[in-house]
Every structure is written in C-alpha cells, then in structure tokens.
Design a protein around this motif. Structure first.
Motif, PDB file in Angstrom:
ATOM      1  N   SER A 113       0.339  -7.627  -5.899  1.00 32.57           N
ATOM      2  CA  SER A 113       1.757  -7.978  -5.832  1.00 32.57           C
ATOM      3  C   SER A 113       2.001  -8.835  -4.589  1.00 32.57           C
ATOM      4  O   SER A 113       1.515  -8.520  -3.500  1.00 32.57           O
ATOM      5  N   GLY A 114       2.732  -9.933  -4.762  1.00 31.21           N
ATOM      6  CA  GLY A 114       3.010 -10.827  -3.630  1.00 31.21           C
ATOM      7  C   GLY A 114       2.060 -12.004  -3.560  1.00 31.21           C
ATOM      8  O   GLY A 114       2.286 -12.940  -2.799  1.00 31.21           O
ATOM      9  N   ASP A 148       0.695  -3.122  -6.933  1.00 29.46           N
ATOM     10  CA  ASP A 148       1.413  -3.204  -5.654  1.00 29.46           C
ATOM     11  C   ASP A 148       0.646  -2.381  -4.607  1.00 29.46           C
ATOM     12  O   ASP A 148       0.906  -1.195  -4.414  1.00 29.46           O
ATOM     13  N   ALA A 161       2.733  -0.851  -1.815  1.00 29.64           N
ATOM     14  CA  ALA A 161       3.444   0.376  -2.182  1.00 29.64           C
ATOM     15  C   ALA A 161       2.496   1.579  -2.141  1.00 29.64           C
ATOM     16  O   ALA A 161       2.931   2.720  -1.993  1.00 29.64           O
ATOM     17  N   TRP A 195      -7.754  -3.970   0.165  1.00 34.04           N
ATOM     18  CA  TRP A 195      -7.351  -4.286  -1.202  1.00 34.04           C
ATOM     19  C   TRP A 195      -8.540  -4.535  -2.134  1.00 34.04           C
ATOM     20  O   TRP A 195      -8.506  -4.184  -3.304  1.00 34.04           O
ATOM     21  N   GLN A 201       2.842   2.369 -10.615  1.00 38.71           N
ATOM     22  CA  GLN A 201       2.363   1.529  -9.532  1.00 38.71           C
ATOM     23  C   GLN A 201       1.798   0.213 -10.038  1.00 38.71           C
ATOM     24  O   GLN A 201       1.551  -0.689  -9.269  1.00 38.71           O
ATOM     25  N   THR A 202       1.526   0.136 -11.312  1.00 37.00           N
ATOM     26  CA  THR A 202       1.027  -1.124 -11.840  1.00 37.00           C
ATOM     27  C   THR A 202       1.893  -1.574 -13.010  1.00 37.00           C
ATOM     28  O   THR A 202       2.622  -0.782 -13.582  1.00 37.00           O
TER      29      THR A 202
END
Ligand code: SF4
Length: 441
Positions: free
Chosen positions: A359-360, A374, A377, A385, A437-438
């Motif tokens: 995310s982002g 995310d 989060a 990551w 979360q996804t």
C-alpha cells in the motif's frame, strides 16, 4: 647434479644472442643448488625469453604476455616447496609493469629474471619500455618520445627485497642467479644482454658498453635492507591459520512437497535496505526444501541505502536452462525504485500474474491481478516488507506454503536472528489471519 637442460630441445636463438648464456647460467645455478627438475617450476612470459621453459626438464608454465608474475605468484603460493623462477623480457616488463609493482610490494619467495635487451626482439625489434631514447628501432621515432624505464630504481622504490642489475656477460652469472634463487623473498635480477638479431643491427651495444652503463648507474646489487620484510606466503599461512574457518554451505534437505508442480517465476521489486536479496534467498531455500530447482538473479545499484533492489527467482521441478523471466507468476511491488526499474513488466503481465502491491507504492497500469497489502497497518517498517511479503505468500498459498517458509528460515538463520525473523513472520501470519489487511487493487 646433472644438467637439467632438455636434450631433445636444445636452446635455439639467433647467433650471438645473450639469452643462450643465461640459459646455461641458469642450468649451472640449478646444478650448484643440487636441484632436481621436480623441485623447480619455470614460468615464462612471451618473447624470446618465453622459450626458456622448453629448454629445461622441470615443471613449466607459459602464459600471456606481461602476466608471468601472476602465474608465478599463484604457483608459489599453492606449491611453496617449489623453486619458482620466472623469465621475462623487457617487452613483457612494459606490458605487465603493474604486476611487477605488486610483486615487489608483496614479497612472495620467487625469482624473476628480466632479460633486458632493449627491444621486442621476437616481433621485429620494436621499442620496449627500456629502449634508450636515441636508439634506432623498428618502430620509428616512438622511443624518442618516452623515457626508458630504469627497472632497478623502480623495483627498489616499489619495495623489492632483492634487486640486482648485472651484465649477462659477467663472469659468475650463474652464482648471481643462484644467490637470487636462494633469497627468501621476491628477488629480481635484471640481466642486460645483446639482441644481435634485431637491436645491434642498428645500434652499437657491446658487453663493454653494458658494463660501463651499469657502472655509471651505480646501482647496488643484492638484498635491499630497507625493503626487508616477512615472506608473503609464510605470513599468509600464519595469519590464515589463526582465522576462523569460513562457513561451509550446508545442504538443505528436500523433505516437503511443493505447493504446485508448475514452474513459478517471482520478481521482488524493492529498494536498498529492504532485505530484498535476503528474501529472495529465503524463497529459494523454501523451494529447495520442497525439492525444487532454483535460480536467483539480483539487480541493484552500486549505492548503499539508495536505489532499487531486485531479486528474480525461478522455482521449477525441472532443471532451469536459462534464468530469464519473461512473464512472472508473482510480482512483489514493495518500493517505487524497484517498480520504476522494471515498469515494463507490468504492461506485459496478464491475469495469470499476481501482483502483491505494498500500500502506498504506485504501479503502472496492468492486466495482472493485484493484491494490496498495507504493511504499515501491520506495524512493519519498510526494511521488513520483503520478508513480510513471503509470509503473505505462504499464508495465502501463493508459490510456497508455510512449512516451506519455516524450513527456509530455520536453515538460513540461527540464534537471536532466528528468533527475530520468526517473530516478524509470525506477527504477519497472525495479523493476516485477522480481518481486512489485504484487498484487491
Ligand atoms: S631476436 Fe634477439 S632476443 Fe630473439 S633470439 Fe634473436 S637475438 Fe635473441
């Protein structure tokens, strides 16, 4: 001791060539030392002096022009019991000058005989690094533009522990060579000689002139006290024996079944500092734990903590002949830098490709399926990551399953690092098992 000269290949040079005198002096030096051919390795350069090894019944190595010291150094370090004698002309001296400087600094116990006859004899008499500026040579005026190299001064300045410049016509040449061979360190003997085949056709040079020139220079022959130091091979063995042995790679046992029988191509697109390469290794180990073949290709800039970091992995039940990915099964898009470096791959992907997108992190338009994760989060720093993305894959049954990832982690990490990485992975898996979360992009 008997002569070590090769009776079936007697020395052949132009009439009056100074090289033949050196061949016979070297043979006498070996005889005086009581050496057997098996105790000697002659390493020769290119040129007329490069023929030396063929004239002796010893071990021998004949290599590329100017590189004789690289071979001689390797041979001596591998086989310290051998007397290693390298022969080189002034042509090879100019071509491989940097190797001479390194050998002088390093002080490996070998002997270098530089047969200096002031030109490239074998190729027709062109100027070399030692040709006097006023000499007439086959290469026209070029030598008038260069200063000739003074080997003695250069070698001493570079740290040679033993240096001698002598006439090839001097009485006792064999004893001078023997002294250099007996020296425990790098010994250079420059032997000045005459090349009647080429050089003295146009230039006056006699043994008397050679002696006069040597006297004029006034170099001191023999050990150079200010350059004395430990012999490299001995010092290397002392230091290396006190080091911890390097870790040997351990084999990973294939105890699991793979998730799928189909080949899987995975590209991890991240940034420096995100442990992309480590994540790639873990993915590869996970595949090997399930008996798969793996290739990993990494791509990163020379910079640290800046720029893209990319790992491309192929996981296959069959052998992988060519480690190139045309259409990936999975793309992990974890940082703008990695995505920018491989932006074209998104355009060529279709629905058979899954993109796991942090995310982002923006990605180009694509027909691939997109799963957004995310990581922030999940309270994860960007450096985790790539590892976390493996947990996402294992949790969702993409390319690998959880036991494959666990086997890889247990194989790759030990002690505190193992505990730390397990915490990260367990945290991800726990949270991914929780709600929302996804999502699909
Ligand atoms: S070309 Fe010169 S160095 Fe070569 S063999 Fe003839 S005389 Fe000797």
């Amino acid at each position: 001791m008997d002569s070590l000269l090769n009776k079936s290949r007697p020395p052949v040079f132009c009439p009056g060539c100074g090289h033949e005198i050196v061949v016979r002096a070297l043979d006498r030096a070996f005889q005086n030392m009581g050496l057997d051919g098996n105790q000697i390795c002659l390493v020769s350069d290119i040129g007329c002096s490069g023929l030396f090894d063929t004239f002796f019944n010893t071990h021998a190595f004949h290599g590329l022009h100017g590189r004789v010291l690289t071979y001689a150094t390797g041979i001596k370090l591998c086989r310290p019991e051998l007397h290693v004698v390298a022969t080189m002309g002034d042509g090879g001296l100019g071509i491989g000058g940097a190797h001479l400087l390194a050998a002088c600094r390093r002080n490996v116990n070998l002997t270098l005989l530089v047969l200096n006859n002031f030109n490239f004899g074998m190729t027709g008499g062109q100027c070399s690094a030692t040709t006097p500026s006023q000499a007439e040579v086959a290469s026209g005026f070029l030598n008038r533009l260069d200063k000739p190299l003074d080997l003695h001064s250069v070698a001493v300045a570079a740290g040679a522990a033993y240096m001698a410049s002598i006439s090839g016509y001097r009485k006792g040449l064999n004893r001078a060579i023997e002294e250099a061979i007996r020296f425990d360190g790098f010994a250079v003997v420059e032997i000045l000689g005459i090349c009647p085949g080429r050089y003295t056709r146009r230039n006056k040079l006699t043994p008397k002139v050679i002696e006069e020139e040597l006297a004029e220079k006034g170099h001191k022959n023999g050990p150079v006290p200010s350059n004395a130091g430990p012999e490299y091979g001995w010092a290397y063995r002392q230091l290396s024996s006190s080091q911890e042995p390097a870790e040997t790679p351990t084999a990973i046992e294939a105890v699991l079944k793979p998730l799928t029988a189909a080949r899987q191509d995975v590209i991890i697109l991240g940034a420096a500092g995100q442990q992309v390469i480590t994540a790639g290794r873990l993915l590869g180990l996970a595949a090997m734990a399930a008996g798969l073949h793996v290739t990993q290709k990494n791509d990163y800039d020379i910079t640290v903590l800046r720029g893209p970091s990319i790992a491309e992995l192929i996981l296959s039940p069959g052998e992988i002949d060519y480690p190139e990915i045309d259409k990936p099964s999975v793309i992990l898009a974890l940082a703008a830098e990695g995505v920018a470096r491989r932006k074209n791959i998104f355009g060529s992907a279709d629905e058979s490709t899954l993109v796991i997108q942090a995310s982002g992190v923006s990605i180009p338009e694509t027909k691939a399926r997109v799963q957004v994760v995310d990581f922030m989060a999940l309270d994860l720093k960007a450096q985790d990551w790539a590892l976390a993305a493996l947990a996402v894959m294992a949790e969702s049954g993409t390319v690998i399953h959880k036991p494959m990832l666990q086997a890889a982690i247990a194989h790759r990490f030990k002690g505190k690092a193992l505990v730390g990485i397990r915490e990260v992975i367990d945290k991800i898996i726990d949270r991914l098992s929780g709600p929302t979360q996804t999502g699909s992009g």
